[in-house]
Design a protein around this motif. Structure first.
Motif, PDB file in Angstrom:
ATOM      1  N   GLU A 304      66.288  29.504 -29.567  1.00 48.22           N
ATOM      2  CA  GLU A 304      65.945  28.298 -28.825  1.00 48.22           C
ATOM      3  C   GLU A 304      64.535  28.366 -28.274  1.00 48.22           C
ATOM      4  N   GLU A 305      64.145  29.563 -27.859  1.00 43.24           N
ATOM      5  CA  GLU A 305      62.842  29.728 -27.226  1.00 43.24           C
ATOM      6  C   GLU A 305      61.705  29.255 -28.149  1.00 43.24           C
ATOM      7  N   ASN A 306      61.707  29.747 -29.367  1.00 42.27           N
ATOM      8  CA  ASN A 306      60.643  29.350 -30.286  1.00 42.27           C
ATOM      9  C   ASN A 306      60.822  27.936 -30.803  1.00 42.27           C
ATOM     10  N   PHE A 307      62.070  27.512 -30.879  1.00 41.24           N
ATOM     11  CA  PHE A 307      62.320  26.128 -31.260  1.00 41.24           C
ATOM     12  C   PHE A 307      61.615  25.188 -30.282  1.00 41.24           C
ATOM     13  N   LEU A 308      61.751  25.490 -28.996  1.00 37.15           N
ATOM     14  CA  LEU A 308      61.157  24.607 -27.991  1.00 37.15           C
ATOM     15  C   LEU A 308      59.631  24.604 -28.095  1.00 37.15           C
ATOM     16  N   ARG A 309      59.079  25.762 -28.422  1.00 39.52           N
ATOM     17  CA  ARG A 309      57.622  25.809 -28.594  1.00 39.52           C
ATOM     18  C   ARG A 309      57.179  24.878 -29.714  1.00 39.52           C
ATOM     19  N   LEU A 310      57.922  24.935 -30.823  1.00 36.35           N
ATOM     20  CA  LEU A 310      57.570  24.066 -31.954  1.00 36.35           C
ATOM     21  C   LEU A 310      57.697  22.603 -31.564  1.00 36.35           C
ATOM     22  N   MET A 311      58.784  22.300 -30.865  1.00 39.13           N
ATOM     23  CA  MET A 311      59.028  20.919 -30.472  1.00 39.13           C
ATOM     24  C   MET A 311      57.861  20.409 -29.618  1.00 39.13           C
ATOM     25  N   CYS A 333      64.195  17.707 -40.905  1.00 38.22           N
ATOM     26  CA  CYS A 333      63.255  17.351 -39.851  1.00 38.22           C
ATOM     27  C   CYS A 333      63.766  16.105 -39.124  1.00 38.22           C
ATOM     28  N   TYR A 334      64.244  15.163 -39.932  1.00 30.90           N
ATOM     29  CA  TYR A 334      64.705  13.898 -39.369  1.00 30.90           C
ATOM     30  C   TYR A 334      65.848  14.139 -38.391  1.00 30.90           C
ATOM     31  N   ARG A 335      66.794  14.960 -38.813  1.00 28.09           N
ATOM     32  CA  ARG A 335      67.919  15.247 -37.932  1.00 28.09           C
ATOM     33  C   ARG A 335      67.456  15.979 -36.664  1.00 28.09           C
ATOM     34  N   THR A 336      66.536  16.931 -36.857  1.00 27.21           N
ATOM     35  CA  THR A 336      66.096  17.731 -35.723  1.00 27.21           C
ATOM     36  C   THR A 336      65.426  16.853 -34.665  1.00 27.21           C
ATOM     37  N   PHE A 337      64.593  15.925 -35.123  1.00 27.91           N
ATOM     38  CA  PHE A 337      63.966  15.000 -34.161  1.00 27.91           C
ATOM     39  C   PHE A 337      65.026  14.112 -33.526  1.00 27.91           C
ATOM     40  N   THR A 338      65.858  13.528 -34.396  1.00 30.00           N
ATOM     41  CA  THR A 338      66.795  12.518 -33.912  1.00 30.00           C
ATOM     42  C   THR A 338      67.796  13.106 -32.924  1.00 30.00           C
ATOM     43  N   ASP A 340      68.171  16.858 -31.948  1.00 30.90           N
ATOM     44  CA  ASP A 340      67.826  17.982 -31.071  1.00 30.90           C
ATOM     45  C   ASP A 340      66.654  17.669 -30.139  1.00 30.90           C
ATOM     46  N   TYR A 341      65.569  17.075 -30.684  1.00 28.22           N
ATOM     47  CA  TYR A 341      64.439  16.755 -29.808  1.00 28.22           C
ATOM     48  C   TYR A 341      64.898  15.784 -28.717  1.00 28.22           C
ATOM     49  N   PHE A 344      66.797  17.418 -25.901  1.00 26.78           N
ATOM     50  CA  PHE A 344      65.986  18.139 -24.922  1.00 26.78           C
ATOM     51  C   PHE A 344      65.030  17.218 -24.171  1.00 26.78           C
ATOM     52  N   GLU A 345      64.558  16.164 -24.869  1.00 34.64           N
ATOM     53  CA  GLU A 345      63.445  15.389 -24.332  1.00 34.64           C
ATOM     54  C   GLU A 345      63.830  13.965 -23.946  1.00 34.64           C
ATOM     55  N   GLY A 346      65.025  13.529 -24.307  1.00 31.82           N
ATOM     56  CA  GLY A 346      65.372  12.131 -24.098  1.00 31.82           C
ATOM     57  C   GLY A 346      64.616  11.266 -25.072  1.00 31.82           C
ATOM     58  N   ASP A 347      64.200  10.090 -24.628  1.00 28.23           N
ATOM     59  CA  ASP A 347      63.488   9.179 -25.518  1.00 28.23           C
ATOM     60  C   ASP A 347      62.129   9.772 -25.875  1.00 28.23           C
ATOM     61  N   LEU A 348      61.823   9.756 -27.174  1.00 26.75           N
ATOM     62  CA  LEU A 348      60.574  10.400 -27.595  1.00 26.75           C
ATOM     63  C   LEU A 348      59.368   9.464 -27.510  1.00 26.75           C
TER      64      LEU A 348
END
Ligand code: SF4
Ligand code: SF4
Ligand code: SF4
Ligand code: SF4
Lengths: 515, 508
Positions: A304-311, A333-338, A340-341, A344-348
């Motif tokens: 998760e740690e590095n995932f968040l950095r990438l995000m 990528c599409y799923r990850t943004f839709t 997971d991002y 963590f981030e709410g509305d992008l």
């Protein structure tokens, strides 16, 4: 090591990931290999590793390879000294320092798992067994306890097994159980979270390609201020624009091309095709050299740690670009943004679209049209788990195919009940995976289609991989060329003749468009 | 250390000392006697790596600490294993009677082992010359323990490492020789005169593989790549197979493979120095080669070296100082003619009649080309398992080296036979069946024919290792994408842990 040929490319990248600034390979002279060809292989791999370093924005000069005999001591010393100076000049690799990995304590893990059970509604499981019936793995691996057993273990607070449980890595996270669960348990989300906890207890998965891909991804996450070289796939006649309100997120295609160079996959043909299709509709997307991996493979392997950095990096560059829409050709990528991002981030702050959805909207607006065909080419379509089952983007690819003059013959398992290509996030590839892949290819073959289309480059890689070696069954039973959706559409549009995927033997060509 | 193990229950030992790669590590042996599995004893070389190369103490100590830390991490992940063991018959076979073979035979006999010397001309200095150098082949005839076999033919070789049964056909009938070790003496340098022939020898831009070797050594030292005739830059090089006619080509095809393999390694070295150089191979009857050395030809192709398979033997012509290659490509009716700055003739017919056959028989199941490739690819080298090859040479300078090689190989053979039962570390490949996809990526890189795919159950294959053949190179471990192949003692986990341990110790 016994031979320079036995050095894993992954080891180089892992060295850089952990803060090494240069690597010197010292081995026997090319023509003096004790094992005949070991060092020839080594040289070839070094070329690919250097290519990967360049992509990642690290100087390929950080690896040297000296081939010496036992009498070359002085020469070697001289060369190594020069190398050290060269590295001093290049400076350190700007990776974030490694924190000494501390094993998580059991209590905090228990607490996290408890949250997880709540967040994913795992507590609602009534042991109806629907998930067990639909899960593709037990067919090949009867002792696989998924999925409800794992859920139950966690509900009962049993987390001891997490430190060495392999089953949580065997799940391909295809999501079939999710979509069938009558009580809405988010099993995939549950597994995703469980993996983060397992990893914190030191339970690492067996990564395919010996972790090279994950390691390269972590370098993207941890480096600061490097200048990547990810745009070399772009032919000069593509139309792109820095001020576009459409951001095309390319993903890891250039990296896979380099890492799997010996397979000659040419995955970046997919991104070329995607841009050509947009160009044909008059859209010049923004493409960014600073883009990094979406982090899919890290979050699904518990990092998760590095995932968040990438995000954070990705969100920053997209926001900076001012784009309103982000278009993806890669379903992961599409799923990850839709999912997971957003989690963590709410509305992008921008709209997310799969290329098939975007192209369909362009078609609906009359901006994209395909040439008419007299006779339809029979094809079948593999819905990737990410696109079909997780995101339920099912109709738009099919609309596009129809418009392009293709006739879809559906496989046994299709749409949001699709059948997984066997691998998720480059982990736990095994004999079971192989069997799943062959099963999927068999389904495709049975339709009688001329091509198996998919939109996920990784499904394409894995399915082709299964077909590329010696097969334990007759090839005729499974042999259908696998082709990317965007490439197929671009070829039909006529803008990109002769580009095809390779699989098994030879090159398959798409029939020339009739006009 | 013994005390630590017996009293405190120690299970693993890491020693910071000299190079661990001595054939019999006394420390390890000692600890084994004290009940420690030898594979859990890790010896870290801090002598050559630190004490001998770094003048100042502090950095040398820091490096030593890091190396030892790596050794500890690796040792922690080692599994106890058992050595491979095989019995060795106390007799030796020496193939090839040249000076070097004679010298080796003498030495082995002196140590009390029976030697069969297969009388075969294998190049090297003439026997008269070697007599002058102090080895008298005919003196061997008088020895009971050396039997010289003349006019014979090896019909077959059975058995496994250490216990070979060689079937020899002689004028008096068939013989079976039981031997434990085998030495093959064979010429290795492709000869320029032989391979080019008289008609071309006045063209300086037409050379043989052997001459290219000399040129390469100069280039690797930084010399300019220029055309021998006029010093113009070398841009296009053609490697041409030497054959006079179709029939000869077919006959020579298997043995040509070795030379093609050698030439390709040379071409790769050229490409390394000059990536822009255009390099073409023109080969007729290349099927055998392409089959047995697919990996090498693929790698050549990936480096941009073109491999032209021809429908007829290529011709080389010299016209107005230009060197031309006339080649009829497969599937084309008309030959095409191209000019090359340098033409390298691939081949050389100096390999003796019997030596390649011996190796081929030892590699039962491998293509002929692969066995020959062992000549082309290797120096005087031991095969670890009691089979040795020495490449002889005509040049005086090399003769000295080969001579000492012969002696050291003879001692190695004696050492093996004296042990009777030889134990070899189990540093061999191992398949994890659950992971194995049966894809065959590993089989395609194994140069020692140690991996086969077998059916596990219907519709499922799995790789299987022949531990006796496996040389432990580890190429298969890297070729396997999904971690199904391990090299015992050098697994991915161990190496990674070793590396990370060192990195952590060094810190920033
Ligand atoms: S996600 Fe797929 S593989 Fe995993 S348990 Fe559910 S159905 Fe099985
Ligand atoms: S299926 Fe092939 S490409 Fe995919 S992870 Fe396994 S080995 Fe790698
Ligand atoms: S380690 Fe080398 S010799 Fe042994 S099986 Fe693997 S590739 Fe073959
Ligand atoms: S490469 Fe790996 S998966 Fe493929 S057959 Fe060999 S051991 Fe099995």
């Amino acid at each position: 090591m016994t031979c320079t040929g036995s050095i894993d490319p992954a080891l180089f990248i892992q060295a850089f990931e952990h803060g090494v600034d240069g690597v010197a390979v010292i081995g026997c002279r090319l023509e003096e290999c004790r094992y005949r060809l070991g060092n020839v292989f080594a040289e070839e791999r070094l070329t690919h590793v250097r290519g990967l370093l360049e992509l990642l924005g690290l100087s390929p000069g950080r690896i040297i390879c000296e081939r010496v005999t036992s009498t070359d001591g002085a020469k070697l010393a001289e060369r190594l000294e020069a190398f050290v100076n060269e590295i001093r000049e290049l400076g350190p690799v700007p990776v974030a320092p490694i924190r000494k990995a501390k094993k998580a304590d059991k209590e905090s893990v228990n607490k996290e798992v408890k949250h997880l059970v709540e967040d994913t509604k795992a507590y609602k499981c009534v042991e109806c067994g629907k998930c067990t019936v639909v899960c593709p793995i037990p067919k090949f691996e009867p002792e696989f306890p998924m999925p409800r057993i794992v859920v139950l273990r966690s509900i009962e607070g049993m987390t001891d097994h997490l430190a060495d449980d392999q089953d949580i890595w065997t799940c391909t996270t295809c999501g079939l159980c999710n979509s069938l669960c009558p009580f809405d348990v988010d099993y995939c989300g549950f597994i995703q979270g469980l993996r983060v906890q397992a990893r914190s207890l030191g339970n690492d998965p067996t990564c395919s390609h010996r972790g090279l891909i994950h390691s390269a991804t972590r370098i993207m996450a941890k480096t600061t201020g490097v200048r990547q070289n990810r745009l070399r796939w772009m032919p000069p006649d593509l139309s792109v624009s820095d001020r576009s309100d459409v951001f095309y997120f390319v993903g890891c295609l250039p990296h896979f091309d380099t890492i799997l160079a010996d397979r000659n996959l040419r995955l970046t043909d997919i991104s070329v095709a995607a841009v050509r299709l947009m160009n044909a509709a008059g859209v010049s997307p923004h493409i960014d050299n600073d883009e990094v991996c979406c982090g899919h493979d890290l979050i699904w392997t518990g990092d998760e740690e590095n995932f968040l950095r990438l995000m954070d990096k990705n969100l920053e560059i997209i926001r900076k670009s001012g784009a309103e829409k982000v278009v993806f050709s890669c379903p992961e990528c599409y799923r990850t943004f839709t999912k997971d991002y957003r989690e963590f981030e709410g509305d992008l702050g921008f709209e997310l679209l799969h290329i098939s959805e975007y192209l369909q909207s362009l078609m609906d607006d009359g901006r994209l049209t395909f040439p008419k065909r007299e006779s339809a080419i029979p094809v079948t379509y593999h819905d990737s788990c990410r696109l079909g089952t997780h995101l339920e983007v099912i109709d738009s690819p099919r609309h596009l195919f129809e418009a392009a003059g293709l006739k879809i013959i559906e496989m046994e398992n299709t749409k949001n009940r699709s059948y997984c290509c066997g691998n998720c996030a480059w982990t736990n590839c095994s004999s079971t995976t192989m069997k799943m892949q062959l099963e999927r290819m068999r389904q495709a073959k049975r339709t009688g289609a001329e091509f198996l289309l998919t939109s996920d480059p990784k499904c394409q890689i894995h399915l082709s991989c299964a077909m590329s070696g010696e097969l334990p069954i007759e090839r005729e039973l499974v042999d259908v060329p696998v082709k990317d959706m965007a490439i197929a559409l671009a070829e039909i549009l006529g803008g990109q003749p002769g580009v095809s995927t390779r699989i098994g033997r030879g090159e398959e060509r798409w029939p020339t468009p009739e006009r | 250390m013994r005390g630590f193990c017996s009293k405190r229950g120690g299970k693993r030992v890491v020693i910071g000392a000299c190079s661990p790669e001595t054939p019999e590590n006394p420390l390890r042996k000692d600890l084994e006697e004290a009940g420690i599995n030898g594979y859990l004893v890790e010896q870290v070389d801090i002598r050559e790596q630190c004490a001998w190369v770094h003048p100042s103490t502090e950095p040398a100590t820091a490096k030593a600490t890091a190396l030892v830390r790596g050794g500890i991490e690796r040792s922690l992940r080692q599994e106890p294993l058992e050595d491979l063991s095989f019995d060795v018959t106390g007799a030796a076979l020496v193939v090839g009677r040249s000076e070097f073979g004679v010298r080796a035979a003498e030495k082995i006999a002196e140590e009390g082992f029976r030697v069969y010397l297969l009388d075969e001309e294998t190049g090297g200095r003439s026997l008269a010359e070697s007599a002058a150098a102090g080895s008298d082949p005919d003196a061997l005839v008088g020895r009971d323990d050396v039997e010289i076999l003349r006019d014979c033919r090896i019909e077959g070789i059975d058995g496994i490492f250490g216990r070979w049964r060689v079937n020899v056909h002689t004028a008096e009938g068939s013989r079976e020789l039981d031997v434990g070790t085998i030495l093959v003496v064979t010429p290795w340098e492709p000869s320029a005169e032989d391979s080019i022939g008289h008609s071309y020898s006045d063209n300086p831009d037409l050379i043989a593989v052997a001459e290219l070797e000399r040129l390469l050594i100069r280039l690797e030292k930084g010399a300019q790549a220029s055309r021998p005739s006029d010093g113009a830059p070398l841009r296009r090089i053609g490697f041409v197979q030497r054959v006079e006619n179709e029939e000869e080509a077919a006959r020579a095809a298997p043995r040509q493979s070795a030379f093609i393999a050698l030439a390709i390694t040379q071409a790769l070295r050229l490409k390394r120095l000059h990536p822009g150089m255009e390099i073409d191979f023109y080969v007729h009857h290349a099927e055998g080669f392409l089959r047995t050395s697919k990996a090498l030809s693929d790698s050549a192709a990936r480096s941009g070296i073109r491999f032209n398979s021809l429908a007829a033997p290529p011709e080389i012509m010299t016209e107005d100082g230009r060197t031309l290659v006339r080649a009829k490509h497969l599937g084309h009716d008309e030959p095409t003619q191209v000019e090359r700055d340098l033409v390298v003739v691939v081949g050389g017919q100096r390999t003796s009649g019997i030596a390649p056959r011996v190796l081929q028989l030892l590699h039962a199941g491998t293509g002929e080309g692969l066995a020959e490739g062992d000549f082309a690819g290797k120096r005087a080298v031991d095969f670890n398992r009691g089979v040795f090859v020495i490449r002889t040479s005509d040049s005086d300078e090399a003769a000295a080296r080969v001579g000492s090689d012969a002696e050291s190989v003879a001692s190695a053979m004696v050492r093996l036979m004296r042990q009777k039962t030889v134990r070899v570390p189990r540093h061999v490949a191992q398949v994890q069946e659950y992971r194995c996809r049966g894809c065959g990526k590993c089989t395609s890189v194994c140069e020692h024919d140690a991996i086969t795919l077998v059916e596990k159950e219907k519709g499922e294959q799995v790789a299987q290792i022949d531990e006796m053949r496996c040389e432990g190179c580890g190429l298969c471990r890297v070729a396997c994408c999904n971690g199904a192949m391990a090299l015992l003692g050098y697994t991915t986990t161990q190496l990674l842990a070793q590396m990370l341990g060192m990195i952590e110790e060094v810190g920033d």
